[in-house]
Motif scaffolding. Structure first.
Motif, PDB file in Angstrom:
ATOM      1  N   TYR A 169       0.898  -1.190  -0.047  1.00  0.00           N
ATOM      2  CA  TYR A 169      -0.041   0.117   0.032  1.00  0.00           C
ATOM      3  C   TYR A 169       0.878   1.307  -0.128  1.00  0.00           C
ATOM      4  O   TYR A 169       0.529   2.377  -0.648  1.00  0.00           O
ATOM      5  N   ARG A 170       1.871   1.281   0.780  1.00  0.00           N
ATOM      6  CA  ARG A 170       2.842   2.308   0.597  1.00  0.00           C
ATOM      7  C   ARG A 170       3.478   2.528  -0.305  1.00  0.00           C
ATOM      8  O   ARG A 170       3.745   3.616  -1.199  1.00  0.00           O
ATOM      9  N   SER A 171       3.809   1.583  -1.298  1.00  0.00           N
ATOM     10  CA  SER A 171       4.498   1.646  -2.634  1.00  0.00           C
ATOM     11  C   SER A 171       3.479   2.486  -3.670  1.00  0.00           C
ATOM     12  O   SER A 171       3.965   3.143  -4.170  1.00  0.00           O
TER      13      SER A 171
ATOM     14  N   GLU B 167       7.209  11.029   5.356  1.00  0.00           N
ATOM     15  CA  GLU B 167       6.026  11.959   5.950  1.00  0.00           C
ATOM     16  C   GLU B 167       5.017  11.737   4.798  1.00  0.00           C
ATOM     17  O   GLU B 167       3.894  11.574   5.312  1.00  0.00           O
ATOM     18  N   GLY B 168       5.358  12.124   3.633  1.00  0.00           N
ATOM     19  CA  GLY B 168       4.147  12.155   2.543  1.00  0.00           C
ATOM     20  C   GLY B 168       3.508  10.858   2.448  1.00  0.00           C
ATOM     21  O   GLY B 168       2.253  10.960   2.436  1.00  0.00           O
ATOM     22  N   VAL B 169       4.301   9.644   2.642  1.00  0.00           N
ATOM     23  CA  VAL B 169       3.677   8.549   2.278  1.00  0.00           C
ATOM     24  C   VAL B 169       2.806   8.096   3.652  1.00  0.00           C
ATOM     25  O   VAL B 169       1.722   7.511   3.655  1.00  0.00           O
ATOM     26  N   ASN B 170       3.606   8.257   4.701  1.00  0.00           N
ATOM     27  CA  ASN B 170       2.769   8.175   5.944  1.00  0.00           C
ATOM     28  C   ASN B 170       1.375   8.741   6.238  1.00  0.00           C
ATOM     29  O   ASN B 170       0.487   8.315   6.460  1.00  0.00           O
ATOM     30  N   ALA B 171       1.215  10.014   5.566  1.00  0.00           N
ATOM     31  CA  ALA B 171       0.268  10.898   5.746  1.00  0.00           C
ATOM     32  C   ALA B 171      -1.021  10.607   4.718  1.00  0.00           C
ATOM     33  O   ALA B 171      -2.077  10.707   4.864  1.00  0.00           O
TER      34      ALA B 171
ATOM     35  N   GLU C  62      13.502   2.764  -0.086  1.00  0.00           N
ATOM     36  CA  GLU C  62      13.838   3.888   1.074  1.00  0.00           C
ATOM     37  C   GLU C  62      13.012   4.787   1.145  1.00  0.00           C
ATOM     38  O   GLU C  62      13.043   5.944   2.060  1.00  0.00           O
ATOM     39  N   GLN C  63      11.886   5.021   0.287  1.00  0.00           N
ATOM     40  CA  GLN C  63      10.913   6.200   0.171  1.00  0.00           C
ATOM     41  C   GLN C  63       9.696   5.746   1.106  1.00  0.00           C
ATOM     42  O   GLN C  63       8.715   6.695   1.153  1.00  0.00           O
ATOM     43  N   LEU C  64       9.556   4.480   1.446  1.00  0.00           N
ATOM     44  CA  LEU C  64       8.194   4.016   1.956  1.00  0.00           C
ATOM     45  C   LEU C  64       7.836   4.769   3.444  1.00  0.00           C
ATOM     46  O   LEU C  64       6.590   4.551   3.726  1.00  0.00           O
TER      47      LEU C  64
END
Ligand code: DC
Length: 215
Positions: free
Chosen positions: A39-41, A93-97, A88-90
């Motif tokens: 889902y994060r990807s 802050e942007g993905v978490n939000a 490395e990007q998962l």
């Protein structure tokens, strides 16, 4: 032991599911599948494309254009999107939000659930997420719901150096229409607030033994 079994580990954010799933998989000789990373990807890719994460239509159209490959490195799941490994990007802050909004889109869930189920064609898994026991593998007898006090979970994320509003994410993940986070039928609750990694692993093995797992 049947090597193509599925062990479902569900629970809220930062409850220690990933660590437990990783150690269980290692102990049992199974592959650990991190469904949250999938889902994060998708979230990472949507942000890369400057899409509005709440725009169901735009995100659904993106799914038709991109190539998602899920595999494993022999220990845990891996994912690439259009040949790129976003690992490395998962946890940005942007993905978490934005991951809760993306994961509430039914087409995203359908797409990823197929990929999650297809792991069993090749291997046995310890899969962690929110709907693994309720939707992805409802028939597996091996289900654990991991939880921990909110203060313990918030501290864990802070210690990881992450900006992540876990209470907000949990509320969104529990209240969405499609496959909300819940304790699935047959799941046993493991309260991870006070456990060390080792004692949590032993507690999980006890639960799985009582659920009939032979190891
Ligand atoms: O496990 P995680 O915190 O990395 O998951 C990130 C988000 O992905 C979570 O807030 C909701 C979504 N998710 C989901 O909807 N279903 C899953 N099986 C796993 C994760």
């Amino acid at each position: 032991m049947n090597s193509h079994i599925a062990i479902a580990i569900d629970g809220p954010a930062a409850s220690g599911k990933s660590t437990l799933a990783k150690h269980l998989a290692e102990r049992l000789g199974l592959i650990m599948v991190n469904s949250g990373a999938m889902y994060r990807s998708i979230t990472w890719k949507a942000l890369e494309e400057n899409l509005d994460p709440s725009d169901d239509k735009a995100v659904t159209a993106m799914l038709g254009r991109i190539e998602i490959r899920c595999s494993s490195n022999g220990i845990m799941s891996t994912i690439t999107i259009d040949g790129v490994d976003p690992r490395e990007q998962l946890r940005s802050e942007g993905v978490n939000a934005n991951v809760s909004a993306i994961s509430a889109i039914p087409a995203v869930r359908e797409h990823l659930i197929d990929l999650q189920r297809s792991y069993l064609e090749h291997t046995g898994v310890v899969m962690e997420g929110r709907d693994i026991g309720s939707v992805v593998f409802p028939d597996t007898p091996y289900k654990i719901y991991v939880t921990a006090d909110e203060s313990v979970r918030a501290k864990r994320r802070g210690d990881d150096g992450e900006v992540d509003s876990i209470a907000k994410r949990d509320a969104a993940d529990s209240q969405r229409k499609t496959a909300p986070l819940k304790i699935s039928e047959g799941a046993v609750i493991l309260d991870n607030s006070e456990h060390t990694i080792e004692s949590g692993l032993e507690a999980a093995l006890e639960i799985l033994k009582a659920q009939g797992l032979e190891f």
